[in-house]
Design an enzyme around this catalytic site. Structure first.
Site, PDB file in Angstrom:
ATOM      1  N   GLU A 142       0.845  -1.207   0.000  1.00  0.00           N
ATOM      2  CA  GLU A 142       0.000   0.000   0.000  1.00  0.00           C
ATOM      3  C   GLU A 142       0.876   1.251   0.000  1.00  0.00           C
ATOM      4  O   GLU A 142       0.635   2.188   0.762  1.00  0.00           O
ATOM      5  CB  GLU A 142      -0.944  -0.008   1.208  1.00  0.00           C
ATOM      6  CG  GLU A 142      -1.961  -1.119   1.169  1.00  0.00           C
ATOM      7  CD  GLU A 142      -2.952  -1.068   2.339  1.00  0.00           C
ATOM      8  OE1 GLU A 142      -2.606  -0.483   3.381  1.00  0.00           O
ATOM      9  OE2 GLU A 142      -4.065  -1.593   2.193  1.00  0.00           O
TER      10      GLU A 142
ATOM     11  N   GLU B  97      -6.633  -7.762  -0.677  1.00  0.00           N
ATOM     12  CA  GLU B  97      -7.035  -7.807   0.733  1.00  0.00           C
ATOM     13  C   GLU B  97      -8.538  -7.575   0.800  1.00  0.00           C
ATOM     14  O   GLU B  97      -8.995  -6.429   0.848  1.00  0.00           O
ATOM     15  CB  GLU B  97      -6.313  -6.720   1.556  1.00  0.00           C
ATOM     16  CG  GLU B  97      -4.831  -6.938   1.736  1.00  0.00           C
ATOM     17  CD  GLU B  97      -4.196  -5.952   2.723  1.00  0.00           C
ATOM     18  OE1 GLU B  97      -4.925  -5.118   3.309  1.00  0.00           O
ATOM     19  OE2 GLU B  97      -2.966  -6.021   2.901  1.00  0.00           O
TER      20      GLU B  97
END
Ligand SMILES: *[C@@H]1O[C@H](CO)[C@@H](O)[C@H](O)[C@H]1NC(C)=O
Ligand SMILES: *[C@@H]1O[C@H](CO)[C@@H](O)[C@H](O)[C@H]1NC(C)=O
Ligand SMILES: *[C@@H]1O[C@H](CO)[C@@H](O)[C@H](O)[C@H]1NC(C)=O
Ligand SMILES: *[C@@H]1O[C@H](CO)[C@@H](O)[C@H](O)[C@H]1NC(C)=O
Ligand SMILES: *[C@@H]1O[C@H](CO)[C@@H](O)[C@H](O)[C@H]1NC(C)=O
Length: 635
Positions: A185, A265
């Site tokens: 991320e 995710e």
């Protein structure tokens, strides 16, 4: 006939155009950009994966958890590698026992699970400092997760150790790792440093070769996708049940117009912070959104599938409006519980997967047996100030101004700062942390008299009384470094001066504390019991060590330890640090005790560090079920 031959030729062209050509025998794994799929050995491939972190599960339970994931119908698992778990001390690498990554990969391979590997170097994961080693902070003002040369040197050295170990485990080399994530991320970090990402890409290519599929994962905004993605790294997204999946995958499409849709995710639950409500995500929502994504042909990783436990000091923390530490349990409301037991959510997920692929026949392995061993009495060993000979064997460092944990090279746990009162304080006098420099919690006593606490962001002043020359002891707790956002340079200890009345406190003796070391050598159970009973009458406030024995009963079953009416602290069993407890805040009320930690024949040694206030009845309770959802309100 010519027309039939042409027809077959055309069909085979279409098929090969659809998902590549069949490569006989050779192992291959790649992305087919033309036809929006992965290709495994030349055949179209989608993964249905679940996250599991070996660092949060004792090694003896790895196989059990993996088998349950396999029996749910998953064909892959997703795994983080926490750098600080393997290189706690700079230059010293540990890949043994609970850190034996290759053994974990081998068990997954034997179980029939492919691996999506996420070696960082930053991983977030609600793990201490997002997996970065705290020794990086020895360089003041280091810009982590950027092209800062000291940071890059440390990363290069680590990857030169880690990645060559992993290369034989790549699917294309005969192992089970199909894809490797670069950073984590990255687009949500302020630095947005493409030179850093390019450097990582170069390292991965250098050590793993040109053929492995590398990818990135980012949150679902254009800004995150812009800063987190890089040419040559396949861009994927992450999102939970409350996101519109059409909108989310359209955003991935803006950055990857072709190739498989991937949610790296998909949140099956969520983490808890101390003092917050326990997070829950319903099984119905998870299974419905999973079904929608699989219907679109997406590859999906469920984060988490098996959460596990933040043993020891490994929990992370967030810092948005204020510092909030992550609880010890990483149950996550995931399909498998913290203790690895199948839930209703697991069966709902399995029912969805059944519609898309054959799932293995045979029964789901059952929950491991649990046992309620009952109450165990504890006795007081002594307060921290009186135990320094044992728990701080190298003695204090003297310094005019306070030093941080990082400057002292003690990265985790607790440290004691000692000085004397510069003048008589007959009236309550403010002890102030003017720059909010208590990271994260300070327990203050004067000549053995516990006087209160300071706490980062929320409690920056307290009152102190005493006389000139009295000993002022401040035990400072590192509650876990920030793992997300711009505040990951999270120095611990007294990171700025304290002021008492109008005086800056100076001339400190700073005691590094190695409580874990003393306990691993058998203390306090191996020590003489006389000293213990003689101090029973002292008040049970302030940082104090207690001990007790759970007599063996022939069983070594999983159990849950409840420190009811205790306030806040840390607990060990048979030398293993189970983590922090804080029932006075919640929501977590019980600590998971893996059965194999217990001895069936020897006394089981319990040690408790209570930081604030022990209950009247010095006892703890072993129960046969967890309690993770009681937020008691703030003390
Ligand atoms: C992984 O498992 C497969 C199938 O059991 C086996 O053929 C292969 O040798 C294993 N790979 C490694 C690296 O152990
Ligand atoms: C998701 O977004 C799309 C495109 O904006 C919209 O058409 C659709 O109705 C939304 N779906 C839901 C469930 O809100
Ligand atoms: C700690 O214990 C010592 C020895 O028992 C005692 O003299 C002292 O007052 C205690 N201090 C605190 C902080 O409780
Ligand atoms: C607990 O401590 C005692 C005293 O040191 C020791 O004899 C015993 O082996 C320990 N128990 C376990 C399970 O290690
Ligand atoms: C807490 O969890 C237990 C077990 O799942 C459940 O029975 C109970 O209703 C929950 N309590 C609260 C307050 O949510």
């Amino acid at each position: 006939m010519a027309s039939d031959a042409f027809f077959l030729f055309a069909v085979s062209m279409v098929l090969s155009a659809l998902c590549g050509t069949l490569v006989s025998g050779a192992r291959s794994f790649s992305i087919d950009y033309k036809n929006n799929c992965f290709l495994k050995d030349g055949k179209p491939f989608h993964y249905i994966s679940g996250s599991i972190h070996y660092s949060r599960i004792p090694q003896y339970y790895w196989k059990d958890r993996l088998m349950k994931m396999y029996m749910t119908g998953l064909n892959a698992i997703q795994v983080y590698v926490p750098w600080n778990f393997h290189e706690t001390v700079q230059g010293v690498h540990d890949f043994t026992g609970d850190r034996d990554l290759e053994h974990f990969l081998n068990l997954a391979n034997q179980t029939g699970l492919l691996v999506i590997l996420r070696p960082g170097p930053y991983i977030c994961a609600e793990w201490e400092m997002g997996g970065l080693p705290a020794w990086l902070l020895q360089k003041p003002n280091i810009i982590l997760r950027s092209a800062d040369t000291d940071y890059l040197d440390a990363v290069s050295n680590w990857f030169a150790i880690l990645l060559p170990k992993l290369k034989p485990w790549l699917y294309i080399n005969g192992g089970n790792i199909i894809t490797v994530q670069v950073e984590n991320e990255y687009g949500s970090y302020f630095a947005c440093d493409y030179n850093y990402m390019r450097h990582l890409r170069t390292l991965f290519r250098l050590f793993l070769g040109e053929d492995v599929v590398l990818f990135t994962t980012d949150g679902n905004t254009d800004k995150e996708m812009t800063c987190g993605t890089l040419d040559g790294l396949y861009a994927t997204v992450d999102f939970g049940t409350d996101t519109n999946i059409t909108v989310a995958f359209n955003r991935q499409r803006r950055f990857e117009p072709q190739g498989p849709l991937v949610n790296s995710e998909f949140y099956t639950g969520w983490l808890d912070h101390w003092g917050d409500q326990h997070a829950i995500v319903s099984a119905q929502k998870v299974s419905r959104v999973l079904e929608e994504m699989l219907t679109m042909g997406a590859s999906v990783n469920m984060y988490m599938f098996e959460g596990g436990t933040n043993f020891g000091y490994w929990n992370g923390a967030d810092h948005d409006t204020r510092f909030r530490s992550v609880v010890t349990s990483y149950d996550y409301d995931a399909p498998l519980t913290e203790a690895g037991d199948p839930t209703e959510k697991l069966y709902a997920v399995r029912d969805v997967i059944k519609q898309f692929r054959d799932i293995p026949s045979g029964p789901m392995p059952p929950a491991t047996p649990k046992f309620a061993y009952g109450f165990v009495k504890l006795q007081r060993v002594g307060n921290i100030s009186s135990l320094l000979d044992t728990i701080s064997p190298f003695g204090p460092v003297q310094s005019k101004y306070p030093l941080t944990f990082e400057e002292m090279k003690q990265y985790y746990g607790y440290m004691l700062y000692r000085t004397t009162l510069p003048q008589d304080l007959s009236e309550p006098t403010p002890l102030i942390s003017p720059l909010n420099g208590v990271h994260d919690r300070a327990y203050v006593s004067v000549n053995g008299d516990f006087q209160g606490m300071l706490q980062r962001d929320t409690s920056l002043v307290m009152s102190v009384t005493g006389r000139r020359g009295d000993t002022l002891d401040i035990l400072v707790e590192n509650m876990g470094r920030v793992n997300f956002g711009s505040k990951i340079n999270d120095y611990k200890g007294l990171v700025s001066n304290l002021i008492l009345g109008k005086d800056i406190l100076t001339d400190w003796k700073i005691y590094p504390l190695d409580i874990d070391g003393a306990i691993s050598r058998g203390w306090p159970h191996s020590a003489s019991q006389k000293a213990v009973t003689s101090s029973q009458r002292e008040p049970s406030v302030g940082p104090t060590i207690y001990m007790g024995v759970l007599e063996p009963n022939g069983l070594a079953w999983d159990t849950f330890l409840k420190l009811n009416e205790w306030t806040k602290g840390q607990v060990w069993i048979n030398g293993v640090n189970l983590g922090r407890y804080w029932p006075a805040w919640g929501p977590q009320q019980t600590l998971y005790v893996p059965g194999p930690l217990l001895s069936t024949s020897l006394p089981n040694n319990i040690t408790v560090l209570e930081l604030e206030r022990a209950p009247e009845h010095l006892r703890v309770l072993f129960m046969d079920r967890p309690q993770l959802n009681v937020t008691a309100g703030k003390s």
